[in-house]
Design a protein around this motif. Structure first.
Motif, short mmCIF file in Angstrom:
data_model
loop_
_atom_site.label_atom_id
_atom_site.label_comp_id
_atom_site.label_asym_id
_atom_site.label_seq_id
_atom_site.Cartn_x
_atom_site.Cartn_y
_atom_site.Cartn_z
N VAL A 43 -13.41 3.13 2.35
CA VAL A 43 -12.03 3.27 1.85
C VAL A 43 -11.52 1.93 1.35
O VAL A 43 -10.90 1.84 0.27
CB VAL A 43 -11.12 3.84 2.96
CG1 VAL A 43 -9.65 3.82 2.51
CG2 VAL A 43 -11.54 5.25 3.32
N THR A 81 0.83 -1.20 0.00
CA THR A 81 0.00 0.00 0.00
C THR A 81 0.87 1.25 0.00
O THR A 81 0.58 2.23 -0.71
CB THR A 81 -0.94 0.00 1.22
OG1 THR A 81 -1.71 -1.20 1.21
CG2 THR A 81 -1.88 1.20 1.19
N ASN A 87 -14.15 3.11 7.15
CA ASN A 87 -13.11 2.13 6.84
C ASN A 87 -13.56 1.22 5.70
O ASN A 87 -12.79 0.92 4.78
CB ASN A 87 -12.82 1.31 8.10
CG ASN A 87 -11.51 0.55 8.02
OD1 ASN A 87 -10.97 0.33 6.95
ND2 ASN A 87 -11.02 0.11 9.15
N TYR A 119 -10.84 1.99 -2.73
CA TYR A 119 -9.44 2.12 -3.14
C TYR A 119 -8.69 0.79 -3.15
O TYR A 119 -7.48 0.76 -3.41
CB TYR A 119 -8.72 3.12 -2.22
CG TYR A 119 -9.32 4.51 -2.28
CD1 TYR A 119 -9.08 5.34 -3.36
CD2 TYR A 119 -10.14 4.96 -1.25
CE1 TYR A 119 -9.64 6.62 -3.42
CE2 TYR A 119 -10.71 6.24 -1.30
CZ TYR A 119 -10.45 7.05 -2.39
OH TYR A 119 -11.01 8.30 -2.46
N ASN A 147 -0.16 3.27 -3.17
CA ASN A 147 -1.33 4.09 -2.82
C ASN A 147 -0.88 5.32 -2.05
O ASN A 147 0.21 5.36 -1.50
CB ASN A 147 -2.31 3.28 -1.95
CG ASN A 147 -2.93 2.12 -2.68
OD1 ASN A 147 -2.23 1.21 -3.12
ND2 ASN A 147 -4.24 2.12 -2.81
N PRO A 148 -1.76 6.33 -1.97
CA PRO A 148 -1.46 7.48 -1.10
C PRO A 148 -1.23 7.02 0.34
O PRO A 148 -1.89 6.10 0.82
CB PRO A 148 -2.71 8.35 -1.22
CG PRO A 148 -3.31 7.96 -2.54
CD PRO A 148 -3.02 6.51 -2.71
N LEU A 149 -0.33 7.69 1.02
CA LEU A 149 0.09 7.24 2.35
C LEU A 149 -1.06 7.23 3.36
O LEU A 149 -1.09 6.38 4.26
CB LEU A 149 1.22 8.16 2.85
CG LEU A 149 2.01 7.66 4.06
CD1 LEU A 149 2.65 6.31 3.78
CD2 LEU A 149 3.05 8.69 4.46
N TRP A 150 -2.04 8.14 3.20
CA TRP A 150 -3.13 8.22 4.18
C TRP A 150 -3.97 6.95 4.21
O TRP A 150 -4.65 6.67 5.21
CB TRP A 150 -4.02 9.43 3.91
CG TRP A 150 -4.78 9.39 2.61
CD1 TRP A 150 -4.37 9.90 1.42
CD2 TRP A 150 -6.07 8.80 2.37
NE1 TRP A 150 -5.32 9.68 0.44
CE2 TRP A 150 -6.37 9.00 1.01
CE3 TRP A 150 -6.98 8.13 3.18
CZ2 TRP A 150 -7.57 8.56 0.43
CZ3 TRP A 150 -8.18 7.69 2.61
CH2 TRP A 150 -8.45 7.91 1.25
N GLN A 151 -3.93 6.15 3.15
CA GLN A 151 -4.74 4.93 3.11
C GLN A 151 -4.16 3.80 3.95
O GLN A 151 -4.85 2.82 4.25
CB GLN A 151 -4.91 4.48 1.65
CG GLN A 151 -5.73 5.45 0.83
CD GLN A 151 -5.84 5.06 -0.63
OE1 GLN A 151 -5.55 3.92 -1.01
NE2 GLN A 151 -6.25 6.00 -1.48
N ILE A 204 -3.51 3.59 7.06
CA ILE A 204 -4.17 3.40 8.35
C ILE A 204 -5.39 2.49 8.24
O ILE A 204 -5.80 1.85 9.21
CB ILE A 204 -4.59 4.77 8.95
CG1 ILE A 204 -4.99 4.61 10.42
CG2 ILE A 204 -5.69 5.41 8.13
CD1 ILE A 204 -5.26 5.92 11.12
#
Length: 211
Positions: free
Chosen positions: A162, A43, A159, A166, A47-51, A53
């Motif tokens: 997301v 990930t 959650n 994504y 993917n963008p780092l915020w994903q 979590i």
């Protein structure tokens, strides 16, 4: 000794048993993050780092429950953290019930379609079943109410959104990848059922406190 002793307040809130639960859940949480290591790395790379979590669902649920035990073990020392306590406890209940049931269901659904079940899968079945059971057992010792429980449910629905928007949902057995829409629908329904289970446990707790 009466069998009901094993789920009595006296036993469940004894310091010895709380410490045992704390240690096992802490170790399980650490192992869970290790288990998700490859997916976390994937990930981060794609993917963008915020994903990130939103990737390790079960160990994060286990972390919430582990932290909730801290408030029972050190209630006086942590009493000033009341708002944080109710947030953690509500998340512990909703996510532990949801991902406990989800993981067991996915393992058996994959097995039904031909995926092999080895010792690791049986270990996960046992540990995730325990996640759901222990969270509901401890609701009566928690401080949160229905409002914050709804907030925990909304976070868990976020959650889900997301995960399946994504593609950062927990990696599935390959046999279930052509059933992704059904898995997504089951996941969302399970979030709602977990909130309902938590609410029913709250009602039972409040009834037991009546004179």
């Amino acid at each position: 000794m009466n069998i009901s002793y094993w789920w009595s307040r006296e036993f469940l809130t004894s310091r010895g048993f709380l410490w045992l639960l704390f240690i096992f859940n802490l170790l399980g949480t650490i192992y869970g993050y290790y288990w998700y290591g490859h997916q976390i790395d994937y990930t981060v790379a794609h993917n963008p780092l915020w994903q990130v979590i939103f990737v390790p669902d079960s160990p994060t649920a286990s972390l919430f429950f582990t932290l909730s035990l801290c408030f029972l073990l050190w209630s006086e020392a942590l009493k000033k953290l009341g708002a944080i306590r109710v947030l953690i406890e509500s998340l512990a209940v909703v996510t532990s019930v949801k991902y406990g049931v989800w993981a067991v269901s996915i393992i058996f659904a994959g097995a039904y379609q031909g995926n092999m079940i080895g010792w690791q899968e049986w270990m996960l079945v046992a540990s995730h079943t325990a996640m759901a059971v222990e969270a509901l057992l401890y609701v009566r010792f928690y401080k949160f109410g229905a409002g914050i429980l709804l907030g925990a449910g909304l976070w868990t629905l976020l959650n889900d959104m997301v995960d399946y928007t994504y593609g950062v949902f927990p990696w599935l057995p390959v046999q279930l990848m052509d059933d992704l829409t059904s898995v997504r629908n089951f996941t969302v329904a399970l979030t709602l059922l977990s909130v309902l289970a938590g609410w029913l446990a709250l009602r039972q707790r409040d009834r037991s406190m009546l004179p």
